[in-house]
Design a protein around this motif. Structure first.
Motif, PDB file in Angstrom:
ATOM      1  N   TRP A 184      -8.508  -4.439  -2.597  1.00  0.00           N
ATOM      2  CA  TRP A 184      -7.626  -3.385  -2.074  1.00  0.00           C
ATOM      3  C   TRP A 184      -8.409  -2.274  -1.376  1.00  0.00           C
ATOM      4  O   TRP A 184      -7.949  -1.667  -0.430  1.00  0.00           O
ATOM      5  CB  TRP A 184      -6.788  -2.805  -3.203  1.00  0.00           C
ATOM      6  CG  TRP A 184      -7.621  -2.082  -4.226  1.00  0.00           C
ATOM      7  CD1 TRP A 184      -8.356  -2.654  -5.211  1.00  0.00           C
ATOM      8  CD2 TRP A 184      -7.825  -0.684  -4.331  1.00  0.00           C
ATOM      9  NE1 TRP A 184      -9.003  -1.704  -5.931  1.00  0.00           N
ATOM     10  CE2 TRP A 184      -8.688  -0.467  -5.421  1.00  0.00           C
ATOM     11  CE3 TRP A 184      -7.351   0.427  -3.629  1.00  0.00           C
ATOM     12  CZ2 TRP A 184      -9.101   0.799  -5.811  1.00  0.00           C
ATOM     13  CZ3 TRP A 184      -7.757   1.698  -4.029  1.00  0.00           C
ATOM     14  CH2 TRP A 184      -8.625   1.873  -5.101  1.00  0.00           C
ATOM     15  N   ASP A 185      -9.656  -2.032  -1.826  1.00  0.00           N
ATOM     16  CA  ASP A 185     -10.400  -0.889  -1.288  1.00  0.00           C
ATOM     17  C   ASP A 185     -11.611  -1.308  -0.463  1.00  0.00           C
ATOM     18  O   ASP A 185     -12.480  -0.515  -0.176  1.00  0.00           O
ATOM     19  CB  ASP A 185     -10.843   0.021  -2.432  1.00  0.00           C
ATOM     20  CG  ASP A 185     -11.655  -0.736  -3.476  1.00  0.00           C
ATOM     21  OD1 ASP A 185     -11.686  -1.978  -3.396  1.00  0.00           O
ATOM     22  OD2 ASP A 185     -12.247  -0.106  -4.360  1.00  0.00           O
ATOM     23  N   PRO A 211      -2.693  -0.856   1.203  1.00  0.00           N
ATOM     24  CA  PRO A 211      -2.202  -0.454  -0.107  1.00  0.00           C
ATOM     25  C   PRO A 211      -3.004   0.705  -0.684  1.00  0.00           C
ATOM     26  O   PRO A 211      -2.535   1.418  -1.545  1.00  0.00           O
ATOM     27  CB  PRO A 211      -2.360  -1.719  -0.955  1.00  0.00           C
ATOM     28  CG  PRO A 211      -3.443  -2.481  -0.283  1.00  0.00           C
ATOM     29  CD  PRO A 211      -3.371  -2.143   1.172  1.00  0.00           C
ATOM     30  N   ASP A 223      -1.366   4.279  -1.123  1.00  0.00           N
ATOM     31  CA  ASP A 223      -0.475   4.487  -2.269  1.00  0.00           C
ATOM     32  C   ASP A 223      -1.253   4.495  -3.565  1.00  0.00           C
ATOM     33  O   ASP A 223      -0.980   5.267  -4.466  1.00  0.00           O
ATOM     34  CB  ASP A 223       0.543   3.350  -2.387  1.00  0.00           C
ATOM     35  CG  ASP A 223       1.456   3.298  -1.192  1.00  0.00           C
ATOM     36  OD1 ASP A 223       1.385   4.233  -0.381  1.00  0.00           O
ATOM     37  OD2 ASP A 223       2.213   2.325  -1.087  1.00  0.00           O
ATOM     38  N   ILE A 224      -2.227   3.570  -3.643  1.00  0.00           N
ATOM     39  CA  ILE A 224      -2.890   3.379  -4.913  1.00  0.00           C
ATOM     40  C   ILE A 224      -3.689   4.598  -5.295  1.00  0.00           C
ATOM     41  O   ILE A 224      -3.654   5.045  -6.436  1.00  0.00           O
ATOM     42  CB  ILE A 224      -3.798   2.124  -4.853  1.00  0.00           C
ATOM     43  CG1 ILE A 224      -2.914   0.883  -4.818  1.00  0.00           C
ATOM     44  CG2 ILE A 224      -4.736   2.071  -6.044  1.00  0.00           C
ATOM     45  CD1 ILE A 224      -3.649  -0.394  -4.589  1.00  0.00           C
TER      46      ILE A 224
END
Lengths: 286, 108
Positions: free
Chosen positions: B26-27, B95, B98-99
């Motif tokens: 995700w990152d 994402p 948001d995360i």
């Protein structure tokens, strides 16, 4: 007795019908094969996903995640009914519709407001004829459903559940036990009730964190439940159609046998009569 | 040696041994070598590269899901896996925004 020519015409009709049903049986058989493969191919993902969700899930998290929220009182429930777009599959669609009506009746008798979402031309036609309101109608599910199709079917419901507009979401579809056994049934999609796993997530490096991963996995879990239902339903439809067409072909065979017998009898009768007439005519000349 | 399984909702996309892999978490990208610590990481949208033991590699576009590493067994669960990039509107390409802001994030 019907004339031999009429019987012959009927034999021809039944034979044509038998040819059609036999072809449909063969088509359904090959589609069933591919649909069954898809059912089995979908299992590793569902299993792995359920395992991960279970390992991250701990009781007491229910309040934190909207999708796990167990409402104290269910006020409004949605029922998602999956039917086929095509008929000629025996009681397949009728059974699903019956199951959905039973579920709706049960929910209503508990004083729950219900709303109906239908996928498949056959289900839509039934409820439209009955004059029952359908919240959404979908006819674009293919024989080979994709994960995106499942997502488009359920994401709206998931959103509304998260907002609290719905307290429960059910899906009515056929369970694919085997090609011969595909009983209709329903299961609750939302709120999710994960099986409690051994919380072995403690030993893992979690990125970004267990909570966030779980939060992101839950919608996928719901989508996957719908995808599985769609795939199993598609396979069940082909199984039901194959059985129905096999029965039709067998019945046509039986019918042909009786018809051939009565055709032969009629033909024999005609010959006998003609001989009798000739003999009678000859006797009159003497 | 890693044993890798890439699973999409529709099917098992890849199953076999690998010497290493790079996955789009995700990152950012995350690399996994043999004897990696057990890990569970959220995936974003991007390319998954698997280096095969005999040389050569396999690449897939993936979107969303999770990467699990345990005892040199790597499971990549992803909503989408294919040779072409996923349709842009279906999956949330970023994402991380948001995360980072979400309450469950320990970094906040």
């Amino acid at each position: 007795m019907a004339g031999a020519r009429d019987v012959k015409r009927r034999i021809k009709t039944v034979d044509n019908t038998r040819q059609i049903t036999r072809t449909m049986e063969l088509v359904a058989t090959s589609k069933l094969k591919r649909a069954t493969d898809r059912v089995y191919a979908a299992r590793p993902y569902s299993e792995a996903l359920a395992e991960i969700v279970a390992s991250l899930y701990a009781p007491g998290l229910s309040e934190k995640y909207p999708l796990l929220r167990q409402p104290e009182k269910v006020r409004r429930a949605a029922v998602l009914l999956l039917t086929a777009n095509r008929g000629l599959a025996g009681a397949f669609n009728a059974n699903l519709i019956k199951e959905a009506r039973a579920l709706l009746g049960e929910l209503r008798s508990q004083g729950i407001e219900t709303e109906l979402h239908v996928s498949g031309r056959k289900g839509i036609a039934f409820f439209r004829f009955r004059g029952e309101e359908m919240k959404t109608m979908r006819m674009d599910m293919s024989d080979a459903p994709s994960a995106e199709e499942a997502a488009s079917l359920v994401d709206g419901l998931t959103d509304r559940f998260e907002k609290g507009e719905l307290d429960a979401v059910y899906v009515v579809s056929s369970h694919f036990k085997s090609a011969m056994s595909t009983p209709p049934g329903h299961r609750r999609l939302l709120p999710i009730e994960p099986s409690e796993g051994s919380s072995d997530a403690d030993n893992f490096i979690l990125s970004p964190s267990g909570d966030v991963i779980l939060e992101r996995m839950l919608p996928l879990y719901v989508r996957n439940a719908v995808y599985t239902s769609l795939v199993e339903n598609a396979a069940a439809e082909q199984g039901a159609r194959r059985t129905a067409m096999k029965n039709a072909t067998d019945n046509a065979g039986d019918m042909l046998e009786t018809l051939t017998r009565s055709y032969n009898r009629a033909r024999q009768g005609q010959i006998t009569q003609e001989i009798a007439e000739i003999v009678g005519g000859a006797a009159a000349l003497e | 040696m890693l044993s890798v399984r890439v699973v999409s909702p529709e099917k098992i996309v890849f199953e076999g041994d690998a010497s290493s892999l790079v996955a789009p978490a995700w990152d950012g990208l995350v690399g996994v070598l043999p004897r990696h610590a057990p890990m569970l990481a959220l995936l974003g949208v991007g390319q998954l590269n698997i280096d095969l033991p005999g040389g050569g590699s396999e690449a897939f576009h993936v979107a969303m899901g999770v990467l699990k590493v345990e005892n040199d067994e790597v499971t990549v669960l992803t909503e989408y896996a294919g040779s072409a990039p996923p349709p842009p509107d279906v999956y949330d390409a970023h994402p991380e925004d948001d995360i980072v802001a979400s309450p469950g994030n320990p970094l906040v």
